[in-house]
Design a protein around this motif. Structure first.
Motif, PDB file in Angstrom:
ATOM      1  N   LYS A 111     -12.069 104.089  79.620  1.00  0.00           N
ATOM      2  CA  LYS A 111     -12.864 104.427  79.650  1.00  0.00           C
ATOM      3  C   LYS A 111     -13.976 105.397  79.288  1.00  0.00           C
ATOM      4  O   LYS A 111     -15.177 105.799  78.375  1.00  0.00           O
ATOM      5  CB  LYS A 111     -14.558 103.757  80.428  1.00  0.00           C
ATOM      6  N   ALA A 112     -13.712 106.409  79.598  1.00  0.00           N
ATOM      7  CA  ALA A 112     -14.071 108.074  79.020  1.00  0.00           C
ATOM      8  C   ALA A 112     -13.587 108.795  77.808  1.00  0.00           C
ATOM      9  O   ALA A 112     -14.192 109.588  77.121  1.00  0.00           O
ATOM     10  CB  ALA A 112     -13.430 109.140  80.117  1.00  0.00           C
ATOM     11  N   ASP A 113     -12.388 107.635  77.142  1.00  0.00           N
ATOM     12  CA  ASP A 113     -11.811 107.815  75.441  1.00  0.00           C
ATOM     13  C   ASP A 113     -12.404 106.897  74.888  1.00  0.00           C
ATOM     14  O   ASP A 113     -12.860 105.600  74.856  1.00  0.00           O
ATOM     15  CB  ASP A 113     -10.375 107.497  75.872  1.00  0.00           C
ATOM     16  N   ALA A 114     -13.714 107.669  73.696  1.00  0.00           N
ATOM     17  CA  ALA A 114     -13.982 106.770  72.512  1.00  0.00           C
ATOM     18  C   ALA A 114     -13.535 106.036  72.176  1.00  0.00           C
ATOM     19  O   ALA A 114     -13.470 105.355  71.645  1.00  0.00           O
ATOM     20  CB  ALA A 114     -14.627 108.203  71.618  1.00  0.00           C
ATOM     21  N   ASN A 115     -11.801 106.804  71.967  1.00  0.00           N
ATOM     22  CA  ASN A 115     -10.704 105.255  71.498  1.00  0.00           C
ATOM     23  C   ASN A 115     -10.730 104.131  71.675  1.00  0.00           C
ATOM     24  O   ASN A 115     -10.257 102.723  71.378  1.00  0.00           O
ATOM     25  CB  ASN A 115      -9.664 106.138  70.860  1.00  0.00           C
ATOM     26  N   THR A 116     -11.278 104.056  73.221  1.00  0.00           N
ATOM     27  CA  THR A 116     -10.507 102.919  74.025  1.00  0.00           C
ATOM     28  C   THR A 116     -12.116 102.315  74.759  1.00  0.00           C
ATOM     29  O   THR A 116     -11.520 101.665  75.804  1.00  0.00           O
ATOM     30  CB  THR A 116      -9.515 102.702  74.747  1.00  0.00           C
ATOM     31  N   ARG A 117     -12.943 103.060  75.149  1.00  0.00           N
ATOM     32  CA  ARG A 117     -14.191 102.939  75.883  1.00  0.00           C
ATOM     33  C   ARG A 117     -14.593 101.388  76.029  1.00  0.00           C
ATOM     34  O   ARG A 117     -14.927 100.593  75.757  1.00  0.00           O
ATOM     35  CB  ARG A 117     -15.253 104.277  76.407  1.00  0.00           C
ATOM     36  N   MET A 167     -11.427  95.635  83.369  1.00  0.00           N
ATOM     37  CA  MET A 167     -10.872  94.918  81.969  1.00  0.00           C
ATOM     38  C   MET A 167     -10.027  93.843  82.416  1.00  0.00           C
ATOM     39  O   MET A 167      -8.997  93.503  83.512  1.00  0.00           O
ATOM     40  CB  MET A 167      -9.794  95.801  81.298  1.00  0.00           C
ATOM     41  N   VAL A 168      -9.754  92.742  81.033  1.00  0.00           N
ATOM     42  CA  VAL A 168      -8.816  91.801  81.462  1.00  0.00           C
ATOM     43  C   VAL A 168      -7.908  91.731  80.531  1.00  0.00           C
ATOM     44  O   VAL A 168      -7.733  91.916  79.913  1.00  0.00           O
ATOM     45  CB  VAL A 168      -9.996  90.339  81.093  1.00  0.00           C
ATOM     46  N   ALA A 185      14.917  93.259  79.715  1.00  0.00           N
ATOM     47  CA  ALA A 185      13.567  92.381  78.843  1.00  0.00           C
ATOM     48  C   ALA A 185      12.825  93.836  78.484  1.00  0.00           C
ATOM     49  O   ALA A 185      12.798  95.381  79.432  1.00  0.00           O
ATOM     50  CB  ALA A 185      12.902  92.080  79.844  1.00  0.00           C
ATOM     51  N   THR A 186      12.317  93.735  77.014  1.00  0.00           N
ATOM     52  CA  THR A 186      11.651  95.011  76.533  1.00  0.00           C
ATOM     53  C   THR A 186      10.138  94.945  76.515  1.00  0.00           C
ATOM     54  O   THR A 186       9.490  93.350  77.405  1.00  0.00           O
ATOM     55  CB  THR A 186      12.042  95.391  75.636  1.00  0.00           C
ATOM     56  N   PHE A 187       9.257  95.190  76.652  1.00  0.00           N
ATOM     57  CA  PHE A 187       7.897  95.508  76.798  1.00  0.00           C
ATOM     58  C   PHE A 187       6.953  96.251  76.217  1.00  0.00           C
ATOM     59  O   PHE A 187       7.634  97.766  75.208  1.00  0.00           O
ATOM     60  CB  PHE A 187       7.655  95.396  78.318  1.00  0.00           C
ATOM     61  N   ASN A 188       5.605  96.129  75.914  1.00  0.00           N
ATOM     62  CA  ASN A 188       4.371  97.042  74.892  1.00  0.00           C
ATOM     63  C   ASN A 188       2.948  96.911  75.486  1.00  0.00           C
ATOM     64  O   ASN A 188       3.703  95.649  76.512  1.00  0.00           O
ATOM     65  CB  ASN A 188       4.323  97.006  73.640  1.00  0.00           C
ATOM     66  N   VAL A 189       2.090  97.719  75.734  1.00  0.00           N
ATOM     67  CA  VAL A 189       0.798  97.228  75.253  1.00  0.00           C
ATOM     68  C   VAL A 189      -0.115  96.956  74.111  1.00  0.00           C
ATOM     69  O   VAL A 189       0.348  97.574  73.671  1.00  0.00           O
ATOM     70  CB  VAL A 189       0.367  98.033  76.652  1.00  0.00           C
ATOM     71  N   GLN A 190      -0.566  95.965  74.156  1.00  0.00           N
ATOM     72  CA  GLN A 190      -1.648  96.178  73.088  1.00  0.00           C
ATOM     73  C   GLN A 190      -3.356  96.062  73.703  1.00  0.00           C
ATOM     74  O   GLN A 190      -3.534  95.249  74.411  1.00  0.00           O
ATOM     75  CB  GLN A 190      -1.196  95.102  72.230  1.00  0.00           C
ATOM     76  N   PRO A 191      -3.892  96.738  72.787  1.00  0.00           N
ATOM     77  CA  PRO A 191      -4.013  97.681  71.283  1.00  0.00           C
ATOM     78  C   PRO A 191      -3.153  98.882  71.770  1.00  0.00           C
ATOM     79  O   PRO A 191      -3.060  98.783  73.567  1.00  0.00           O
ATOM     80  CB  PRO A 191      -5.170  97.933  71.632  1.00  0.00           C
ATOM     81  N   GLY A 192      -2.587  99.055  71.071  1.00  0.00           N
ATOM     82  CA  GLY A 192      -1.077  99.816  71.729  1.00  0.00           C
ATOM     83  C   GLY A 192      -2.123 101.731  71.816  1.00  0.00           C
ATOM     84  O   GLY A 192      -1.432 102.690  72.699  1.00  0.00           O
ATOM     85  N   LEU A 193      -3.871 102.000  71.452  1.00  0.00           N
ATOM     86  CA  LEU A 193      -4.382 102.625  72.458  1.00  0.00           C
ATOM     87  C   LEU A 193      -4.449 102.619  73.757  1.00  0.00           C
ATOM     88  O   LEU A 193      -4.538 104.529  74.767  1.00  0.00           O
ATOM     89  CB  LEU A 193      -5.271 103.242  72.002  1.00  0.00           C
TER      90      LEU A 193
END
Length: 206
Positions: A168-174, A74-75, A123-131
C-alpha cells in the motif's frame, strides 16, 4: 605438372573453411548452453524480486506483525487449473479470502486422480497483477513438488502466505484491492512439468 602455389592456396582455403566451421559450431554450442543456463537464472531472479508475478518466499511473520495491519487488506482470489493430459480434479477450499496485510493465512487445495492408473503431477504458479508478486510472500507451498496419486486418491495441500503491508506504500500497487494466486498442475516427469506450453483447462471449484 602440379603448381605449388595453387596447392598452397588450396590448403589455405581448406584451413580457413575448417576454422570458420569450428567457429560457427562453437557459437551454436555456446548459445545453446546460455539458453539452458538462462532458465534457472531467470527463475532465481523472479523468486528473489517478485518479477513477473512470482511470489516471494519467506518465514511467517512473528509478534504483532503476524496479526496484520488493521489499516489495510486485499481480496485474494484462487485460480486452479489442470493441463491437458493429466486426469486430475484440482480445487481450492474457497474461491477467495480477504487477507489483512501482514497477517499469515492458510488455504487448502484438494487434488483427486480421476483416472484409472497412477499419475504424477507438479504445480506451477504465479500472481496477478504481476506487480503484486513482490509483496506476496509464500511461507509454505506445494508448488514444484511432484505428487503421485493412485486412481481415485485425494490429497489436500496447504498454502501458507501473507501480504507485505508495503504493497500500500508502493505507488504502483497502493490502489489495488484484489489479486489472484493462480496454480496449474501439469503431468510431471523427472521433476519437470510436461507440455508446459499447453493451454490449461480450468477446474474451478463449484
Amino acid at each position: 605438372m602440379t603448381d605449388p602455389r595453387r596447392e598452397t592456396q588450396t590448403r589455405e582455403a581448406q584451413k580457413r573453411a575448417r576454422s570458420t566451421a569450428l567457429a560457427c559450431l562453437g557459437i551454436v554450442v555456446g548459445m545453446t548452453a546460455l539458453a539452458f543456463a538462462f532458465v534457472p537464472l531467470y527463475d532465481l531472479f523472479c523468486k528473489a524480486t517478485g518479477y513477473d508475478g512470482t511470489p516471494l518466499r519467506g518465514a511467517a511473520a512473528a509478534g504483532p506483525a503476524s496479526q496484520g495491519d488493521p489499516q489495510g487488506s486485499m481480496v485474494v482470489h484462487f485460480d486452479t487449473n489442470v493441463a491437458p493430459g493429466l486426469p486430475w480434479r484440482f480445487v481450492a477450499e474457497t474461491p477467495q479470502i480477504e487477507a489483512q496485510l501482514g497477517a499469515t493465512k492458510t488455504v487448502f487445495f484438494r487434488v483427486t486422480n480421476t483416472g484409472t492408473v497412477p499419475s504424477t503431477g507438479i504445480a506451477t504458479f504465479n500472481v496477478q497483477p504481476g506487480l503484486t508478486g513482490g509483496y506476496f510472500v509464500k511461507v509454505q507451498c506445494f508448488c514444484f513438488n511432484e505428487q503421485t496419486l493412485q486412481p481415485g486418491e485425494t490429497m489436500d495441500f496447504p498454502v501458507v502466505f501473507y501480504l507485505e503491508p508495503g504493497i500500500k506504500a508502493d505507488a504502483n500497487t497502493r490502489d489495488l484491492t484484489e489479486m489472484t494466486l493462480s496454480y496449474t498442475y501439469f503431468a510431471s516427469k523427472n521433476g519437470q512439468p510436461q507440455a508446459a506450453l499447453a493451454t490449461p483447462v480450468g477446474t474451478k471449484a463449484n
